[in-house]
Structure formats: C-alpha cells, structure tokens
Design an enzyme around this catalytic site. Structure first.
Site: not given
Ligand code: CAA
Ligand code: NAI
Length: 280
Positions: A117, A150, A188
């Site tokens: 992440s 992504e 994020n």
C-alpha cells in the site's frame, strides 16, 4: 502470464486470487498457516456462490474457477510461476525476506510484484538479484469490485517488466495507471490523509462517527464514509500507510492520529477482527 502465485490468503490476497481466476488464470495461493488458508478458501467460495445466486456466473463457471485455485504452505511451489503477487503483511522486513527467498526459488523470467500500500518498491527489490523484474501491482479493496490497479516502477524496474504487468492488468479487466515510486503512490497519498483527518475530527468531538461518515457520503458523494472505509481496509494497514508517508516525507501534516494507534494496539482493526469504529 498463465500461472500466478498470490502470497497471503488475507483480505487482498483472496480478492486478487478471485480476479485472476475469473480471468481464466491458474492461481496458487500461499499462506503461512493452515488456519489462514481455510479461512481464505471459505471467503473465495462464499464470494463465488454469491455471484451464482445473483446470476452473474453459472454453477459450472464457479466450479471451473475453484478448480483453478489451489493452496499451499510452501513458498518453493513458486518455482514454475510466471508472476508472483505478494499480499502479505505491510512490514518492509517481512516483504524483503519474502522477495529474497522468491528470487532464489523462481525461474529467472518470473516477475515479482508487491501489492504493498505504501512501501518503497526499490527497497523491496533491493533484497533480490533481479530488481529489474520487481515492481508494484497495487489492487484496491475489495479487489474483485475495484477497477484500478496502480503499476508502480521501482528505481530499477525495466520497461519490459512494466509493460508485461500493465498489459496483464488490462487483460484481467482492470484499468491500470502508471505510477512512479513515492510513499503511498497516488491513491493512498491522497486518500489516507483524508481518513486520518476524519479520525482527528472525531477525536476533536466535532461530530459523531456516524455523522462524519454520513457527511462525506452525502456531501462529497463518497460510496462509504471515511471511518467505515478505515474499517474495511483494516486499521493496521491504515496506520502502516500513514507511518510510511510520515516517515518518508518527514512532514508533520501526515502524523498518524493517536486514536488510530490506540485502536491498533487494542486489536480493533475493523471488519477483519469484528470491531473497529463499528461492530461487525
Ligand atoms: C489500502 C490500499 O492500499 C488501497 C485501498 O484499497 S483503499 C480502499 C479503496 N476502496 C474503496 O474506496 C471502497 C469504497 N466502497 C465501495 O466502492 C463500495 O461500498 C463497495 C464496492 C465496497 C460495496 O459496494 P455496494 O454497491 O455498496 O455493495 P454491493 O452491491 O454488495 O457490491 C458491489 C459489487 O462489489 C462486490 N463486492 C462487494 N464487497 C466485496 C468483497 N468484500 N469481496 C468481493 N466482492 C465484493 C459485490 O459482489 C458487487 O459485485 P457485482 O457488481 O458483480 O454484483
Ligand atoms: N486491506 C486493504 O485494503 C489493502 C491492503 N493492501 C496491501 O496488501 C497487503 C495485504 O493486506 P491485507 O490483505 O489487508 O492483510 P491481511 O492481514 O488481511 O492478510 C495478510 C495475510 O498474509 C499472510 N502472511 C503473512 N506472512 C506471509 C508470508 N510470508 N507468506 C505468505 N503469507 C503471509 C497472513 O497470514 C495473512 O493471512 C499489505 O501489504 C497491504 O498493505 C493493498 C491494497 C488494499
């Protein structure tokens, strides 16, 4: 790329395994204990059964998908996979250990991807002797429903590796975006400071958790309020993301909310532990 290993039978690992199975791939899921595998297998079956009940797939298609997903405790089973997608816990040293072992086990042409992440792809790749074949393949939660991937280049990822994974993301029905390495990448970096701010708004007594979520759902047209979303993602993951962005940038605006730290220490991680901001 036909044979894919997914590392981790948790929230993301099982969602990613489902996406690959739905796209006709053969998937091998690895976790470190039988209990995690049992739980993951149960979630996959339940999700596919729901799709049958909704008329989205037939019973036959479900069985075909399930027959192409197998489970193992052995990392060594990665030896004949074309692509490995790591979705284990969000801790750099654990990821480095996994990638070092994978580098020794996998054939030279295997691409090693992380679903991290926020952690540096370059740092993960440095644990291998094939940094040009390491990159980020970042799915969003719940992976079967979210259209974005992504595709993140580390400092030494080569073009061939990038194009192969970008193409693979399209082939499995996702919308890939190209992202350069930065803490939190794109989504994020923008989303989690917002979730963090929602927790600070709660800490400051400005509104109740329900009203914060309602405000963002109806005032900003978000599908879920930020606190419910934190519960979906997992408070441990939210904290790991904020800590990485905070540490890497050194900017105090990214400091994780104290309530988030307290909740993680108390095991109130959200949906996966039965309680976070809400009870499940
Ligand atoms: C932490 C990171 O690194 C990055 C991240 O992931 S950040 C988090 C990103 N995710 C989000 O922002 C999620 C925001 N929320 C949403 O998009 C929606 O509320 C939601 C998709 C979770 C649920 O949508 P909904 O419309 O309320 O419910 P529902 O109709 O049941 O679900 C919509 C679809 O998602 C699927 N779905 C929902 N939850 C699912 C789950 N846990 N696993 C698999 N599929 C799921 C459903 O099966 C359904 O699929 P179909 O359209 O094929 O029937
Ligand atoms: N939860 C989320 O919304 C999202 C999480 N991610 C990332 O995906 C990764 C996984 O997150 P979650 O699925 O939420 O975590 P989780 O806690 O639900 O699952 C992690 C799983 O990995 C297993 N595991 C631990 N060490 C392992 C190893 N060496 N080999 C194989 N499996 C191992 C654990 O036993 C557990 O079952 C993290 O890097 C996270 O940052 C990315 C996108 C969204």
């Amino acid at each position: 790329m036909n044979k894919i290993m997914v590392l981790g039978a948790g929230t993301m690992g099982m969602g990613i395994a489902q996406v690959f199975a739905e796209a006709g791939k053969t998937v091998l899921v690895r976790d470190i204990a039988d209990a995690f595998i049992q739980r993951g297998e149960g979630v996959l079956k339940k999700n596919l059964e729901k799709k049958v009940a909704k008329g989205k797939i037939t019973e036959e298609q479900k069985n075909d998908m399930l027959s192409r997903v197998s489970f193992t405790l052995e990392l060594a089973d990665a030896k004949d996979c074309d692509l490995v997608v790591e979705a284990a816990i969000e801790v750099l040293d654990i990821k480095k250990g996994i990638f070092k072992e994978l580098d020794e086990i996998c054939k030279p042409e295997t691409i090693l991807a992380s679903n991290t992440s926020s952690i540096s792809i370059t740092a993960i790749a440095a644990a291998t002797k094939r940094p040009e074949k390491v990159l980020g393949m970042h799915f969003f939660n719940p992976a079967p429903a979210m259209k974005l991937v992504e595709v993140i280049r580390g400092a030494r990822t080569n073009d061939e590796t990038f194009q192969a994974v970008y193409g693979c993301a399209k082939e499995i029905g996702k919308n890939p975006v190209e992202v350069g390495e930065a803490p939190g990448f794109v989504v994020n970096r923008i989303l989690f400071p917002m979730i963090n701010e929602a927790i600070i708004v709660l800490e400051n007594g400005i509104a109740s958790k329900e009203d914060i979520d309602t405000a963002m759902m109806y005032g900003a047209n978000h599908k879920m309020g930020p606190l419910a979303l934190a519960d979906l993602v997992g408070l441990d993951i939210c904290l790991a993301i904020m800590e990485t962005i905070f540490t890497e940038t050194g900017d105090s605006k990214y400091r994780p909310a104290l309530t988030m730290k307290k909740m993680v220490r108390a095991g109130l991680l959200g949906q996966k532990t039965g309680e976070g901001f809400y009870k499940y």
